[in-house]
Design an enzyme around this catalytic site. Structure first.
Site, PDB file in Angstrom:
ATOM      1  N   ASP A  54      -5.581   3.472   4.034  1.00 21.02           N
ATOM      2  CA  ASP A  54      -4.748   3.041   2.784  1.00 21.02           C
ATOM      3  C   ASP A  54      -5.778   3.156   1.694  1.00 21.02           C
ATOM      4  O   ASP A  54      -6.764   2.824   2.028  1.00 21.02           O
ATOM      5  CB  ASP A  54      -4.038   1.794   3.083  1.00 21.02           C
ATOM      6  CG  ASP A  54      -3.038   1.736   1.924  1.00 21.02           C
ATOM      7  OD1 ASP A  54      -2.642   2.693   1.426  1.00 21.02           O
ATOM      8  OD2 ASP A  54      -2.194   0.764   1.943  1.00 21.02           O
ATOM      9  N   HIS A 115      -5.766  -2.356   7.704  1.00 25.04           N
ATOM     10  CA  HIS A 115      -4.673  -1.405   7.688  1.00 25.04           C
ATOM     11  C   HIS A 115      -4.098  -1.270   6.325  1.00 25.04           C
ATOM     12  O   HIS A 115      -5.084  -0.804   5.477  1.00 25.04           O
ATOM     13  CB  HIS A 115      -3.471  -2.011   8.685  1.00 25.04           C
ATOM     14  CG  HIS A 115      -2.567  -1.017   9.310  1.00 25.04           C
ATOM     15  ND1 HIS A 115      -1.824  -1.486  10.370  1.00 25.04           N
ATOM     16  CD2 HIS A 115      -2.425   0.157   9.061  1.00 25.04           C
ATOM     17  CE1 HIS A 115      -0.804  -0.407  10.580  1.00 25.04           C
ATOM     18  NE2 HIS A 115      -1.381   0.399   9.989  1.00 25.04           N
ATOM     19  N   ASN A 270       2.402   6.547   3.883  1.00 22.89           N
ATOM     20  CA  ASN A 270       2.288   5.438   2.818  1.00 22.89           C
ATOM     21  C   ASN A 270       2.625   5.867   1.733  1.00 22.89           C
ATOM     22  O   ASN A 270       2.414   7.247   1.151  1.00 22.89           O
ATOM     23  CB  ASN A 270       0.745   5.083   2.986  1.00 22.89           C
ATOM     24  CG  ASN A 270       0.402   4.548   4.298  1.00 22.89           C
ATOM     25  OD1 ASN A 270       1.109   4.050   4.985  1.00 22.89           O
ATOM     26  ND2 ASN A 270      -0.855   4.917   4.811  1.00 22.89           N
TER      27      ASN A 270
HETATM   28  C1  NAG Z   1      -0.626   1.243   4.601  1.00 18.16           C
HETATM   29  C2  NAG Z   1      -0.041   2.058   5.528  1.00 18.16           C
HETATM   30  O1  NAG Z   1       1.483   2.044   5.452  1.00 18.16           O
HETATM   31  N1  NAG Z   1      -0.585   2.591   6.267  1.00 18.16           N
HETATM   32  C3  NAG Z   1       0.155   3.411   7.623  1.00 18.16           C
HETATM   33  C4  NAG Z   1      -0.326   4.904   7.079  1.00 18.16           C
HETATM   34  O2  NAG Z   1      -0.018   5.513   8.242  1.00 18.16           O
HETATM   35  C5  NAG Z   1      -0.343   5.284   9.397  1.00 18.16           C
HETATM   36  C6  NAG Z   1       0.209   6.378  10.409  1.00 18.16           C
HETATM   37  O3  NAG Z   1       1.489   6.164  10.584  1.00 18.16           O
HETATM   38  C7  NAG Z   1       0.075   3.909   9.923  1.00 18.16           C
HETATM   39  O4  NAG Z   1      -0.446   3.681  10.957  1.00 18.16           O
HETATM   40  C8  NAG Z   1      -0.178   3.006   8.723  1.00 18.16           C
HETATM   41  O5  NAG Z   1       0.236   1.839   9.027  1.00 18.16           O
END
Ligand code: NAG
Ligand code: NAG
Ligand code: NAG
Ligand code: NAG
Ligand code: NAG
Length: 355
Positions: A54, A115, A270
């Site tokens: 992210d 994350h 995201n």
């Molecule tokens: C911030 C966020 O939403 N992160 C996600 C981005 O994509 C990956 C793969 O699907 C997720 O694991 C993350 O949680």
């Protein structure tokens, strides 16, 4: 008679499982190939090899990137080291990355597993960074204060709550106030896999503040990214396995009511919102199987879409970047600043483009 009933039940059971498995391959969009699209001058950013899951760009061009996610079922090239928060300055001609130092006496760096992230700036221009972390496979929100002078993050607080069991992403609406997605219902890894295979759609969105925590939207098939419009009136939520972006109206009492949904031919991950134009940028996975079951011979592709005028009857959707995984594997997030585009990935590298 007993045998007939048993056989009928067996038949019905097999048909149901067959139906769910077929539905699973559709939800994962397993067979679509990707034709390359590039917006212009793109290159891989040096110093990011192990994920850029992210990212968030401040109005002044400073950019936070979360790196090193360890998540059940998802590849990590660096499984034995804790995650990091990286910093980039997009005003530099050739922006480089720097790892932010983390300070604070009560913070366990060894189990940091960042994350989704989000920032909040208060009236004094103090920047708070809120980070979803998974220490020992649990879910917390870690609250940091960004100290620009010495490029560090001061840890202020760990937030845990029973309504925040399986966090994915969050969007801050105050230093200690946010909306967050839970991407699963079950904490147990075995049950959570079945939840995903069967498409139970038990994932939800929670509003959190220190004295008021509640579910504000639910029944998602893997609620993933979340973000807010520049005027603060709408909340955008991506539903990964339903290939949908939902627009919710946000009320003064923090409840959300559904306004509309857009469906795509890709798994939407995201979300970031251009603070100037309000355009919505989404990192996407054209093939979900390759994300959840990594095979170096058939790496997951990357796709970035831009949605303009999302609130109108005719939003304009543009595929801005697409690549089959040879260069960039598994894009999760894309964000723009001043004609520059950054694309992050679940566990791989990050891309910088001049638009
Ligand atoms: C911030 C966020 O939403 N992160 C996600 C981005 O994509 C990956 C793969 O699907 C997720 O694991 C993350 O949680
Ligand atoms: C990524 O992880 C590998 C394995 O631990 C390590 O050798 C490499 O230096 C890491 N790369 C970066 C940019 O941190
Ligand atoms: C919150 O505000 C909305 C819009 O004004 C209203 O419809 C709703 O009933 C309110 N909900 C609660 C729980 O107060
Ligand atoms: C991906 O695209 C590149 C360049 O277009 C091509 O050389 C490569 O074979 C493709 N890889 C896969 C797995 O399709
Ligand atoms: C190949 C495949 O299954 N494509 C599907 C991906 O998801 C979109 C939206 O649900 C469908 O329209 C495609 O047919």
């Amino acid at each position: 008679m007993g045998k007939l009933v048993a056989l009928t039940l067996l038949g019905v059971g097999l048909a149901l499982i067959g139906e769910r498995l077929l539905a699973f391959s559709k939800r994962m969009n397993v067979s679509r190939e990707v034709k390359p699209v590039e917006p212009g001058n793109c290159h891989i950013i040096e110093g990011i090899d192990n994920g850029s899951e992210d990212l968030e760009i401040l109005p002044n061009g400073l950019t936070f990137i979360s790196s090193g996610l360890k998540y059940p079922g998802i590849k990590s090239f660096d499984p034995n080291n804790p995650g990091k928060i990286l910093l980039m300055n997009l005003n530099e001609e050739n922006p480089t990355v720097l790892e932010l130092k983390i300070t604070g006496s009560n913070f366990n760096l060894a189990s940091f597993n960042p994350h989704g992230i989000s920032t909040f700036r208060d009236e004094d221009n103090t920047v708070y960074l809120l980070v979803v972390s998974h220490p020992d496979s649990k879910s917390t929100v870690e609250l940091f204060k960004f100290q620009e002078e010495d490029k560090s993050l001061l840890h202020l607080k760990t937030i845990r709550h029973e309504l925040l069991p399986n966090l994915n992403d969050l969007v801050a609406v105050g230093p200690e106030q946010f909306y967050a997605t839970n991407d699963h219902y079950f904490v147990d890894p075995y049950l959570r896999s079945w939840e995903m295979y069967l498409g139970l759609a038990w994932s939800n969105v929670v509003y959190y503040s220190p004295n008021d925590v509640r579910v504000v939207a639910d029944k998602f098939d893997f609620a993933n990214g979340i973000n807010i419009s520049p005027d603060g009136k709408y909340v955008y939520i991506s539903e990964l396995l339903a290939h949908k972006i939902h627009v919710y109206e946000k009320h003064a009492n923090w409840t959300l009511t559904p306004l509309k949904s857009l469906t795509f031919n890709t798994l939407v991950d995201n979300i970031s919102v251009d603070p100037v134009t309000g355009d919505v940028w989404v990192g996407c996975h054209p093939n979900g199987m390759r994300i959840f079951f990594h095979d170096p011979e058939n790496p997951p592709a990357s796709e970035v879409i831009k949605i303009q005028n999302i609130l109108t009857d005719e939003p304009k959707v543009t595929l801005v970047y697409a690549e089959n995984g040879t260069v960039l594997q598994g894009s999760t997030v894309a964000s723009v600043y001043n004609g520059k585009l950054l694309v992050g990935t679940v566990f791989h590298k990050a891309l910088y483009c001049e638009l």
